[in-house]
Design an enzyme around this catalytic site. Structure first.
Site, PDB file in Angstrom:
ATOM      1  N   HIS A 141      31.957  -3.949 -36.918  1.00  0.00           N
ATOM      2  CA  HIS A 141      31.055  -4.958 -36.348  1.00  0.00           C
ATOM      3  C   HIS A 141      29.760  -5.178 -37.511  1.00  0.00           C
ATOM      4  O   HIS A 141      29.132  -4.520 -37.141  1.00  0.00           O
ATOM      5  CB  HIS A 141      30.848  -4.657 -34.896  1.00  0.00           C
ATOM      6  CG  HIS A 141      29.593  -6.049 -34.034  1.00  0.00           C
ATOM      7  ND1 HIS A 141      30.366  -6.469 -33.096  1.00  0.00           N
ATOM      8  CD2 HIS A 141      28.945  -6.637 -34.693  1.00  0.00           C
ATOM      9  CE1 HIS A 141      29.353  -7.261 -32.716  1.00  0.00           C
ATOM     10  NE2 HIS A 141      28.786  -7.468 -33.726  1.00  0.00           N
ATOM     11  N   HIS A 143      27.163  -7.844 -39.725  1.00  0.00           N
ATOM     12  CA  HIS A 143      26.971  -9.184 -40.345  1.00  0.00           C
ATOM     13  C   HIS A 143      26.478  -8.906 -41.542  1.00  0.00           C
ATOM     14  O   HIS A 143      25.615  -8.609 -41.981  1.00  0.00           O
ATOM     15  CB  HIS A 143      25.868  -9.765 -39.310  1.00  0.00           C
ATOM     16  CG  HIS A 143      26.053  -9.671 -37.923  1.00  0.00           C
ATOM     17  ND1 HIS A 143      26.482 -10.894 -37.486  1.00  0.00           N
ATOM     18  CD2 HIS A 143      26.040  -8.870 -37.156  1.00  0.00           C
ATOM     19  CE1 HIS A 143      26.701 -10.766 -36.061  1.00  0.00           C
ATOM     20  NE2 HIS A 143      26.287  -9.582 -35.869  1.00  0.00           N
ATOM     21  N   LEU A 144      27.254  -9.741 -42.507  1.00  0.00           N
ATOM     22  CA  LEU A 144      26.999  -9.423 -44.051  1.00  0.00           C
ATOM     23  C   LEU A 144      26.244 -10.919 -44.378  1.00  0.00           C
ATOM     24  O   LEU A 144      25.708 -10.874 -45.465  1.00  0.00           O
ATOM     25  CB  LEU A 144      28.365  -9.496 -44.706  1.00  0.00           C
ATOM     26  CG  LEU A 144      29.157  -8.215 -44.545  1.00  0.00           C
ATOM     27  CD1 LEU A 144      30.293  -8.266 -45.403  1.00  0.00           C
ATOM     28  CD2 LEU A 144      28.221  -6.954 -45.071  1.00  0.00           C
ATOM     29  N   ARG A 145      26.047 -11.713 -43.262  1.00  0.00           N
ATOM     30  CA  ARG A 145      25.083 -13.170 -43.702  1.00  0.00           C
ATOM     31  C   ARG A 145      25.663 -13.986 -44.897  1.00  0.00           C
ATOM     32  O   ARG A 145      24.941 -14.880 -45.174  1.00  0.00           O
ATOM     33  CB  ARG A 145      23.598 -12.624 -44.193  1.00  0.00           C
ATOM     34  CG  ARG A 145      23.006 -11.435 -42.908  1.00  0.00           C
ATOM     35  CD  ARG A 145      22.746 -12.472 -41.573  1.00  0.00           C
ATOM     36  NE  ARG A 145      22.140 -11.620 -40.643  1.00  0.00           N
ATOM     37  CZ  ARG A 145      22.177 -11.472 -39.475  1.00  0.00           C
ATOM     38  NH1 ARG A 145      23.479 -12.618 -38.806  1.00  0.00           N
ATOM     39  NH2 ARG A 145      21.445 -10.872 -38.680  1.00  0.00           N
ATOM     40  N   ASN A 175      29.343 -15.464 -37.752  1.00  0.00           N
ATOM     41  CA  ASN A 175      28.112 -16.270 -37.306  1.00  0.00           C
ATOM     42  C   ASN A 175      27.219 -16.512 -38.770  1.00  0.00           C
ATOM     43  O   ASN A 175      26.083 -16.364 -38.816  1.00  0.00           O
ATOM     44  CB  ASN A 175      27.296 -16.006 -36.233  1.00  0.00           C
ATOM     45  CG  ASN A 175      26.581 -14.504 -36.699  1.00  0.00           C
ATOM     46  OD1 ASN A 175      27.298 -13.766 -37.221  1.00  0.00           O
ATOM     47  ND2 ASN A 175      25.643 -14.075 -35.884  1.00  0.00           N
ATOM     48  N   ASP A 233      30.870 -13.945 -31.656  1.00  0.00           N
ATOM     49  CA  ASP A 233      29.419 -12.931 -31.724  1.00  0.00           C
ATOM     50  C   ASP A 233      28.247 -13.482 -31.903  1.00  0.00           C
ATOM     51  O   ASP A 233      28.061 -14.342 -32.958  1.00  0.00           O
ATOM     52  CB  ASP A 233      29.849 -11.856 -32.754  1.00  0.00           C
ATOM     53  CG  ASP A 233      28.853 -10.570 -32.415  1.00  0.00           C
ATOM     54  OD1 ASP A 233      28.465 -10.060 -31.380  1.00  0.00           O
ATOM     55  OD2 ASP A 233      28.145 -10.293 -33.189  1.00  0.00           O
ATOM     56  N   HIS A 260      31.595 -10.999 -27.069  1.00  0.00           N
ATOM     57  CA  HIS A 260      29.923 -10.807 -26.904  1.00  0.00           C
ATOM     58  C   HIS A 260      29.790 -11.233 -25.530  1.00  0.00           C
ATOM     59  O   HIS A 260      29.571 -12.215 -25.157  1.00  0.00           O
ATOM     60  CB  HIS A 260      29.438 -11.797 -27.987  1.00  0.00           C
ATOM     61  CG  HIS A 260      27.834 -11.822 -27.842  1.00  0.00           C
ATOM     62  ND1 HIS A 260      26.922 -11.101 -28.571  1.00  0.00           N
ATOM     63  CD2 HIS A 260      27.028 -12.333 -26.733  1.00  0.00           C
ATOM     64  CE1 HIS A 260      25.775 -11.479 -28.207  1.00  0.00           C
ATOM     65  NE2 HIS A 260      25.552 -12.022 -27.163  1.00  0.00           N
ATOM     66  N   ASP A 386      27.055  -2.811 -35.514  1.00  0.00           N
ATOM     67  CA  ASP A 386      26.267  -4.190 -35.302  1.00  0.00           C
ATOM     68  C   ASP A 386      25.232  -4.484 -36.420  1.00  0.00           C
ATOM     69  O   ASP A 386      24.123  -5.059 -35.974  1.00  0.00           O
ATOM     70  CB  ASP A 386      25.996  -4.270 -33.843  1.00  0.00           C
ATOM     71  CG  ASP A 386      25.580  -5.825 -33.617  1.00  0.00           C
ATOM     72  OD1 ASP A 386      25.790  -6.766 -34.283  1.00  0.00           O
ATOM     73  OD2 ASP A 386      25.118  -5.908 -32.211  1.00  0.00           O
ATOM     74  N   HIS A 390      17.907  -8.738 -41.008  1.00  0.00           N
ATOM     75  CA  HIS A 390      16.740  -9.768 -41.080  1.00  0.00           C
ATOM     76  C   HIS A 390      15.801  -9.495 -41.988  1.00  0.00           C
ATOM     77  O   HIS A 390      15.197  -8.232 -42.103  1.00  0.00           O
ATOM     78  CB  HIS A 390      16.303  -9.992 -39.778  1.00  0.00           C
ATOM     79  CG  HIS A 390      17.242 -10.507 -38.613  1.00  0.00           C
ATOM     80  ND1 HIS A 390      17.715 -11.807 -38.584  1.00  0.00           N
ATOM     81  CD2 HIS A 390      17.903  -9.956 -37.665  1.00  0.00           C
ATOM     82  CE1 HIS A 390      18.448 -11.872 -37.715  1.00  0.00           C
ATOM     83  NE2 HIS A 390      18.592 -10.796 -36.931  1.00  0.00           N
TER      84      HIS A 390
END
Lengths: 507, 305
Positions: A141, A143-145, A175, A233, A260, A386, A390
């Site tokens: 889990h 987020h590689l963006r 996402n 998610d 999620h 997770d 940011h």
């Protein structure tokens, strides 16, 4: 040692804790393995099983040949790890041994491995005494963006952060912008990882088009393109009907559905966990029930559909209790939690620092204890970070306006090892939750040191004490809630396909 | 008394001695407001910037009057005219203003914790004039002054705070202030407007107004925001007014010497009826008068810091 999951839960039995470390076999009895060699008929080349999944999936023969040649030429460095404590939960192996990696493959594992002087000539010998040698860690889990928010993280920086944290495979959430809801985006992610990635990237597609919660994505096409799972998610699937259909339809392609779990109306306006601290700070709270209502629904739907659901980022006592109960009845459910949910409580928000703002939010001390108990008894199968990068633009603002999420790839391992020192998990269980268990859940072949498999391997110094410094992270973002904390345990080296993805070892 | 803190952010962080010091100071400064020439040179040459990210008439005017009576130069920046609208962050706005060398920022912000966060990053003194649902320390201090003037102290005093506790920064600051001073605090409102674990702050929670009125020496009535109805917290203002409105009939349950307070602005006919707001028990306008004195004391304290 394979473990049959059904009816396994026996809370006061120590037996279960041992069994927890084996790979998961679903009720069908079929072991889900991503085995390249078996998929492509004709056995073009003996190196088939070493190839990146993408190449095989695409079935492009020229591409395959190139890859095979690369395998033949590229793996000029072979490795022999001497005297490490080899912990390989998939094979129920935990002892001091030597590991030989030849041509990118785990060639041999055994105590005091005899290697002829002739063969030793081309081998780099690494003294791993006092260290752990484990399967490459798998984070299911992150987020590689990329695509879309490259200023927060890219596939390149995210996978470097992963490798530096000991991870050799990461499953990236859909996402992005655009959303990974079609083969084109999945293929882009895989192509970009192949060019720039420091570790394996396992794309996760969306359940609904555009994450809108209205219509299913094409699971078949996503699976074919290389997606290992589907999820919305970041948002829940609010329609019960759509979630039911997703769980049913996913069975055709044996693709994992990740939930999620969040009820948006109960969580509305919430900034942190609902409890004494939120009252003290005058911040709107998110009650535990916001998660639990959805977990309950997903368990009911998994039972109804005989499908299987994976609950992401479990944070509450009630979720753990319901998942435990569902597992005991043989419902097809697996679950993960994240290091911050067993390490930090909502009391951390006392200074309104947005670095502690995430979704689900940090919970109470009772929830932390329940999450640990869930990890200990096998209710929670996996630990995932997770990892949610940011930039300061989203984070360095008033807490109500700040984005949710923390980075975790470069801080997870010492926190997981902390559970071993606390006596919550055995070393074997801890490694299983960060390698073989997530691999089995996703149906990929990593997370094991079986002879003949691609050498995804991590060397860990379990004793090293140091201060976590987010400014020295490989990740592009700095939103780490553990910055400045003294921790113990660090990944020294990560091999992906037998090649060094990252190393801090003095060689 | 020497003060080491540069800011006034909340009552929670105040020691009892600090509270007593502010009240004593306010009581002595109050006399200035009755003079023919209502001005002293105490803060001459000091600059006070009022930065209000939320609409406010009473608090802003009160701080402004207080600063001017102490001869400080004051500047007011309202949210609608500020660069927030142009996309500048709160911190950037403050950093720009800081470059103009003010001595005090008086901040009202809709997000809980915003002044706290700013105070850690500036050398300018920060006075919290209300942040989100968190604290409104000057209001609590003026409430203390008003109560102590009438009741003489706080020991053995029972204070009931009535209404929308959940969304009220006044309630939180009043609870801290009153419990620190030794008063017994009761909170009364519908469960939808009572925050979880409120008892942890040392108050007793009641759902029925009839249960608290007879016990109370002081009744603090909170404003009910009309939008709470849309948020599913209440069925209607009508029913709220029937169950929780303080009216003359309910006041018959109260002690003869009970006092009624309200931080304003009032919704006449919702949480309080006009005959009670304007009646003999009401100290609502005394609160406003004391507000200026308390804010003079606060500004004096932080600017002299």
């Amino acid at each position: 040692m394979a473990v049959r999951r059904r009816g396994l839960q026996n809370f006061d039995s120590m037996r279960f804790r041992r069994m927890d470390s084996g790979p998961i076999v679903w009720e069908s009895g079929r072991k889900r393995h991503f085995d390249a060699g078996r998929r492509t008929r004709g056995g073009i080349l003996p190196y088939m099983e070493l190839l990146p999944a993408v190449a095989v999936k695409h079935g492009n023969v020229e591409h395959l040949k190139t890859c095979c040649n690369n395998v033949k030429r590229g793996c000029s460095v072979d490795f022999l790890f001497r005297n490490g404590r080899v912990i390989d939960p998939a094979n129920n192996f935990d002892q001091i041994a030597d590991v030989l990696v030849v041509n990118g493959v785990v060639a041999d594992i055994s105590p005091m491995l005899e290697v002829s002087a002739e063969r030793l000539a081309g081998v780099e010998v690494i003294d791993a005494s006092g260290k752990w040698v484990t399967p490459g860690l798998v984070d299911m889990h992150v987020h590689l963006r990329e695509p879309g928010e490259e200023y927060k993280e890219t596939i390149e920086t995210g996978t470097r952060a992963a490798a530096a944290g000991g991870f050799t495979s990461v499953a990236c959430m859909p996402n992005t912008r655009p959303v990974n809801d079609c083969a084109a985006v999945t293929e882009f992610i895989l192509a970009r990882s192949k060019e720039q990635g420091a570790c394996r990237v396992l794309p996760v597609g969306a359940i609904s088009k555009g994450l809108k919660g209205e219509a299913l994505t094409e699971f078949g096409e996503l699976r074919e393109a290389g997606a290992v799972a589907v999820t919305d998610d970041g948002r829940p699937v609010t329609s019960n009907q759509l979630m039911r259909r997703a769980l049913e339809y996913a069975k055709v392609f044996d693709i994992l559905v990740i939930s999620h779990a969040e009820d948006l109306s109960l969580a509305e306006g919430g900034v942190m966990n609902e409890g004494f601290t939120s009252t003290l700070l005058g911040l709107r709270g998110i009650p535990n029930a916001a998660e639990e209502v959805m977990v309950a629904r997903d368990l009911l739907l998994a039972e109804l559909t005989h499908g299987r659901v994976h609950i992401a980022h479990v944070s509450t006592e009630g979720s753990v209790r319901m998942i435990r109960e569902a597992k005991s009845r043989g419902v097809g459910v697996t679950a993960e939690t994240a290091p911050h949910y067993f390490t930090l409580s909502d009391a951390e928000l006392i200074d309104y620092d947005p670095v502690f703002k995430m979704n689900p939010p940090l919970r109470s001390r009772d929830d932390i204890l329940a999450v640990k108990a869930g990890l200990a008894d096998g209710t929670l199968d996996a630990i995932a970070t997770d990892h949610a990068p940011h930039s300061v633009i989203e984070k360095d603002v008033e807490i109500e306006f700040a984005a949710n999420g923390v980075i975790g790839l470069e801080s997870a391992l010492p926190l997981i090892l902390g559970l071993v020192r606390e006596g919550v998990l055995t070393p074997m269980e801890a490694i299983a939750k960060a390698s073989s268990n997530p691999s089995s859940i996703l149906g990929v072949s990593s997370g094991s040191l079986r002879r003949g498999t691609p050498a995804d391997l991590t060397v860990i110094d379990p004793e090293l004490r140091y201060i976590l410094d987010a400014n020295a992270f490989y990740s592009k973002s700095r939103n780490c809630p553990f910055h400045g904390k003294e921790v113990q345990g660090q990944a020294l080296m990560a091999l992906v396909d037998g090649k060094i993805a990252f190393s801090r070892m003095h060689r | 008394m020497r003060r080491t803190k540069k800011d006034l952010l909340g009552v929670r962080e105040l020691e009892v001695e600090e509270i007593e010091h502010i009240l004593k100071l306010a009581a002595s400064l109050k006399e200035i407001n009755t003079r023919p020439i209502k001005k002293v040179p105490t803060l001459r040459g000091k600059t006070v910037v009022h930065l209000f990210y939320e609409p406010s008439t009473r608090t802003r005017t009160s701080f402004d009057v207080a600063a001017k009576r102490l001869s400080a130069d004051t500047y007011s920046i309202a949210a609608s005219s500020s660069s927030l609208v142009k996309g500048e962050t709160f911190l950037d706005t403050l950093k720009n203003l800081e470059a103009m060398s003010p001595d005090v920022f008086v901040i009202r912000h809709p997000v809980s914790g915003a002044p706290q966060r700013l105070a850690r990053r500036t050398s300018v003194s920060v006075v919290n004039a209300g942040d989100g649902m968190h604290e409104h320390p000057s209001q609590a201090l003026l409430d203390l002054l008003t109560i102590s003037e009438r009741k003489g102290g706080f020991k053995d005093l029972t204070v009931a705070i009535i209404g929308d506790i959940y969304h009220s920064r006044v309630a939180r600051s009043d609870i801290w202030a009153l419990t620190k001073m030794g008063a017994r605090v009761l909170a009364c409102g519908p469960p939808t407007l009572i925050p979880p674990h409120l008892e942890g702050l040392g108050v007793r929670v009641y759902w029925r107004l009839e249960d608290v009125i007879p016990q109370a020496d002081v009744l603090i009535v909170l404003r009910l925001q009309k939008e709470r109805q849309q948020q599913m917290l209440l069925p209607s203002l009508r029913e709220y007014s029937i169950c929780y409105g303080l009216n003359r009939r309910r006041m018959e349950l109260a002690r003869d010497d009970a006092i009624v307070m309200h931080p304003g602005p009032m919704n006449r006919g919702v949480e309080i009826s006009p005959d009670v707001a304007d009646g003999p028990h009401s100290l609502i306008l005394d609160q406003v008068a004391n507000g200026v004195a308390v804010r003079m004391a606060i500004l004096y304290m932080v600017a002299q810091g």
